[in-house]
Design an enzyme around this catalytic site. Structure first.
Site, PDB file in Angstrom:
ATOM      1  N   GLY A   1      -0.428  13.037 -11.010  1.00 57.84           N
ATOM      2  CA  GLY A   1      -0.651  13.814 -12.026  1.00 57.84           C
ATOM      3  C   GLY A   1      -2.384  14.118 -12.538  1.00 57.84           C
ATOM      4  O   GLY A   1      -3.071  13.801 -11.481  1.00 57.84           O
TER       5      GLY A   1
ATOM      6  N   GLY B   1      -2.728  18.189  -6.600  1.00 60.33           N
ATOM      7  CA  GLY B   1      -3.122  16.996  -7.375  1.00 60.33           C
ATOM      8  C   GLY B   1      -3.991  17.796  -8.893  1.00 60.33           C
ATOM      9  O   GLY B   1      -4.241  18.327  -8.681  1.00 60.33           O
TER      10      GLY B   1
ATOM     11  N   THR C   1      -1.243  10.885  -4.031  1.00 56.71           N
ATOM     12  CA  THR C   1      -1.449   9.525  -4.743  1.00 56.71           C
ATOM     13  C   THR C   1      -2.371   9.104  -4.241  1.00 56.71           C
ATOM     14  O   THR C   1      -2.164   8.783  -2.737  1.00 56.71           O
ATOM     15  CB  THR C   1       0.000   9.627  -4.961  1.00 56.71           C
ATOM     16  OG1 THR C   1       0.431   9.377  -4.022  1.00 56.71           O
ATOM     17  CG2 THR C   1       0.780  10.400  -5.850  1.00 56.71           C
TER      18      THR C   1
ATOM     19  N   ILE D   1       8.677   4.911  -4.730  1.00 56.16           N
ATOM     20  CA  ILE D   1       9.763   5.335  -4.218  1.00 56.16           C
ATOM     21  C   ILE D   1      10.077   4.727  -2.690  1.00 56.16           C
ATOM     22  O   ILE D   1      10.650   4.376  -1.994  1.00 56.16           O
ATOM     23  CB  ILE D   1       9.953   6.635  -4.514  1.00 56.16           C
ATOM     24  CG1 ILE D   1       8.976   7.899  -5.833  1.00 56.16           C
ATOM     25  CG2 ILE D   1      10.881   7.930  -3.380  1.00 56.16           C
ATOM     26  CD1 ILE D   1      10.350   7.599  -6.652  1.00 56.16           C
TER      27      ILE D   1
ATOM     28  N   GLY E   1       2.581  19.077  -7.250  1.00 54.45           N
ATOM     29  CA  GLY E   1       3.934  18.618  -7.685  1.00 54.45           C
ATOM     30  C   GLY E   1       4.379  17.435  -9.292  1.00 54.45           C
ATOM     31  O   GLY E   1       5.165  17.873  -9.607  1.00 54.45           O
ATOM     32  N   THR E   2       4.013  16.926  -9.632  1.00 59.48           N
ATOM     33  CA  THR E   2       4.508  15.999 -10.459  1.00 59.48           C
ATOM     34  C   THR E   2       4.748  16.822 -11.851  1.00 59.48           C
ATOM     35  O   THR E   2       5.701  16.859 -12.649  1.00 59.48           O
ATOM     36  CB  THR E   2       3.321  15.087 -11.316  1.00 59.48           C
ATOM     37  OG1 THR E   2       2.860  13.902 -10.365  1.00 59.48           O
ATOM     38  CG2 THR E   2       3.384  14.072 -12.950  1.00 59.48           C
TER      39      THR E   2
ATOM     40  N   CYS F   1       1.333   7.857   2.941  1.00 52.08           N
ATOM     41  CA  CYS F   1       2.104   7.722   1.973  1.00 52.08           C
ATOM     42  C   CYS F   1       1.371   5.962   1.854  1.00 52.08           C
ATOM     43  O   CYS F   1       0.877   5.213   2.326  1.00 52.08           O
ATOM     44  CB  CYS F   1       3.234   7.461   2.019  1.00 52.08           C
ATOM     45  SG  CYS F   1       4.449   7.080   0.516  1.00 52.08           S
TER      46      CYS F   1
ATOM     47  N   LEU G   1       9.311   6.569  -0.110  1.00 54.19           N
ATOM     48  CA  LEU G   1       9.566   7.136   1.441  1.00 54.19           C
ATOM     49  C   LEU G   1      11.387   7.272   1.400  1.00 54.19           C
ATOM     50  O   LEU G   1      12.222   7.738   2.600  1.00 54.19           O
ATOM     51  CB  LEU G   1       9.112   7.462   2.199  1.00 54.19           C
ATOM     52  CG  LEU G   1       7.658   8.027   2.817  1.00 54.19           C
ATOM     53  CD1 LEU G   1       7.079   7.533   3.782  1.00 54.19           C
ATOM     54  CD2 LEU G   1       6.874   8.841   2.010  1.00 54.19           C
TER      55      LEU G   1
HETATM   56  C1  LIG Z   1       7.806  11.001  -7.163  1.00 56.45           C
HETATM   57  C2  LIG Z   1       6.746  11.603  -5.659  1.00 56.45           C
HETATM   58  C3  LIG Z   1       7.032  11.576  -5.114  1.00 56.45           C
HETATM   59  C4  LIG Z   1       6.364  11.567  -4.091  1.00 56.45           C
HETATM   60  N1  LIG Z   1       6.642  12.542  -2.464  1.00 56.45           N
HETATM   61  C5  LIG Z   1       5.978  12.360  -1.559  1.00 56.45           C
HETATM   62  C6  LIG Z   1       6.709  12.490  -0.402  1.00 56.45           C
HETATM   63  O1  LIG Z   1       7.893  12.376  -0.186  1.00 56.45           O
HETATM   64  N2  LIG Z   1       5.246  12.927   0.595  1.00 56.45           N
HETATM   65  C7  LIG Z   1       4.453  12.933   0.421  1.00 56.45           C
HETATM   66  O2  LIG Z   1       3.333  13.740   1.602  1.00 56.45           O
HETATM   67  N3  LIG Z   1       3.955  13.500  -0.682  1.00 56.45           N
HETATM   68  C8  LIG Z   1       4.649  12.682  -1.890  1.00 56.45           C
HETATM   69  N4  LIG Z   1       3.684  12.431  -2.790  1.00 56.45           N
HETATM   70  C9  LIG Z   1       2.398  12.800  -3.228  1.00 56.45           C
HETATM   71  C10 LIG Z   1       2.268  14.933  -3.820  1.00 56.45           C
HETATM   72  O3  LIG Z   1       3.289  15.337  -3.026  1.00 56.45           O
HETATM   73  C11 LIG Z   1       1.212  15.311  -4.138  1.00 56.45           C
HETATM   74  O4  LIG Z   1       0.509  14.900  -3.141  1.00 56.45           O
HETATM   75  C12 LIG Z   1       0.905  14.447  -5.413  1.00 56.45           C
HETATM   76  O5  LIG Z   1       1.404  13.812  -6.127  1.00 56.45           O
HETATM   77  C13 LIG Z   1      -0.559  14.464  -5.971  1.00 56.45           C
HETATM   78  O6  LIG Z   1       0.382  16.026  -6.532  1.00 56.45           O
HETATM   79  P1  LIG Z   1       0.910  15.851  -8.184  1.00 56.45           P
HETATM   80  O7  LIG Z   1      -0.693  15.442  -8.786  1.00 56.45           O
HETATM   81  O8  LIG Z   1       0.780  17.732  -8.276  1.00 56.45           O
HETATM   82  O9  LIG Z   1       1.493  15.495  -7.847  1.00 56.45           O
HETATM   83  C14 LIG Z   1       5.465  11.944  -3.974  1.00 56.45           C
HETATM   84  C15 LIG Z   1       4.732  11.915  -5.337  1.00 56.45           C
HETATM   85  C16 LIG Z   1       5.562  11.765  -5.997  1.00 56.45           C
HETATM   86  C17 LIG Z   1       5.104  11.908  -7.810  1.00 56.45           C
END
Ligand SMILES: Cc1cc2nc3c(=O)[nH]c(=O)nc-3n(C[C@H](O)[C@H](O)[C@H](O)COP(=O)(O)O)c2cc1C
Length: 308
Positions: free
Chosen positions: A215, A242, A191, A71, A264-265, A129, A73
């Site tokens: 994910g 995560g 991520t 994306i 998140g995901t 990021c 930011l």
């Molecule tokens: C579509 C998307 C956008 C994200 N945008 C941000 C963001 O703006 N700032 C941030 O710190 N992390 C961002 N992340 C990371 C998530 O906050 C998180 O750290 C990461 O996805 C791991 O958790 P999850 O597996 O539950 O998604 C984003 C993740 C996804 C999938």
């Protein structure tokens, strides 16, 4: 009795489940589907000083058990956030974490000073990021700059500051720099860099070629990071995230050492999933006759009796 209630910095939090930064934007759509006030907390999408249009599409790929995103930011900048979004966010009766990103100490200081008088709880500095060319990556590669960013941010507010890192090889060193410069906690993990190739064209699917993997795939890395930081920093508040898709995932991250758990995901796949996770974690705790704080860092107990 609320078995899920937890405490951070003498603040009572109704449950440890928060929305991770990004996947749910700033909750406008989410608030039409679930009651945000049932959550332990929310984290805004990372806000930057200037608006960012983000990266070109395609910038998200579904990996079934997770996502690959670049994306970049995308956000409308701090002024837009203050004019249009902060009031709505202030109204939520839950922990409000503001995620900010920038290139240097002045960016972070500028944003914190603008927003500090609003009813918000913590800041999260997004230092990791993987989808921006400048900023996150360079901050982690330049320890002097990183120290300045953290120190100046912490000096700009009395509110706790969390630092968000990814799966960094020198994570312990980075956390040490953070704590030394005044950070109150860490968020683990962002991520991990990844790639997917279209086998019909032979080309990477994402316009930016690489993106951040989130994910289920990254849960073992998240558990590892949380575990190793908890081991070195026994009292440091950790927001773990995560690959949390169900209560078992959440409990695993808590046992590794996470005090709060970000989802998140999973929210992009089923926005009601966090309510199921909250409910099932409460069932689990009551079946074990424990409360949430009893299980945090459980995997570090130096005892032969690991039975809950
Ligand atoms: C579509 C998307 C956008 C994200 N945008 C941000 C963001 O703006 N700032 C941030 O710190 N992390 C961002 N992340 C990371 C998530 O906050 C998180 O750290 C990461 O996805 C791991 O958790 P999850 O597996 O539950 O998604 C984003 C993740 C996804 C999938």
């Amino acid at each position: 009795m609320n078995l899920l209630e937890t405490n951070l910095f003498n603040k009572k939090i109704k449950n440890p489940f928060i929305i991770a930064s990004g996947p749910c934007g700033n909750f406008e759509e989410l608030s039409e589907i679930i009651d945000i006030n049932n959550l332990g907390g929310i984290t805004t999408k990372t806000i930057t000083k200037e608006p960012k249009i983000g990266n070109k599409a395609p910038r998200i790929v579904n990996l079934n058990d997770g996502l690959l995103n670049s994306i970049g930011l995308e956000n409308k900048g701090i002024d837009y956030f203050i004019e249009n979004e902060i009031k709505r966010i202030e109204d939520y009766n839950t922990l409000k974490i503001i995620s900010i990103g920038g290139y240097n100490e002045y960016d972070f200081e500028y944003m914190i000073e603008k927003i500090d008088d609003y009813d918000i709880d913590f800041y999260e500095l997004n230092l990791s990021c993987p989808n921006v060319n400048k900023g996150g990556a360079t901050l982690l590669n330049d320890k002097k700059l990183l120290s300045k960013v953290i120190e100046r941010s912490c000096n700009s507010t009395d509110k706790p500051i969390f630092l968000k890192f990814g799966y960094e090889s020198n994570l312990e060193e980075l956390v040490k720099i953070g704590v030394y410069n005044g950070a109150s906690g860490v968020t683990l993990i962002n991520t991990l860099k990844g790639m997917k190739i279209d086998i019909n064209t032979g080309k990477p699917i994402l316009k930016m070629k690489t993106g951040g993997v989130s994910g289920s795939f990254i849960k073992p890395m998240a558990v590892h990071c949380i575990y190793k930081i908890r081991e070195k920093f026994p009292y440091l508040p950790i927001i773990g995230m995560g690959g949390v898709f169900n209560h078992e995932d959440a409990i695993e991250l808590a046992m590794a050492g996470a005090n709060l758990i970000g989802v998140g995901t999973a929210m992009m796949m089923d926005p009601e999933i966090v309510n199921k996770i909250i409910k099932n974690t409460a069932f689990y705790l009551s079946s074990k006759n424990k409360n949430f704080e009893d299980i945090v860092s459980k995997s570090h107990e130096r005892t032969d009796n690991y039975v809950l």
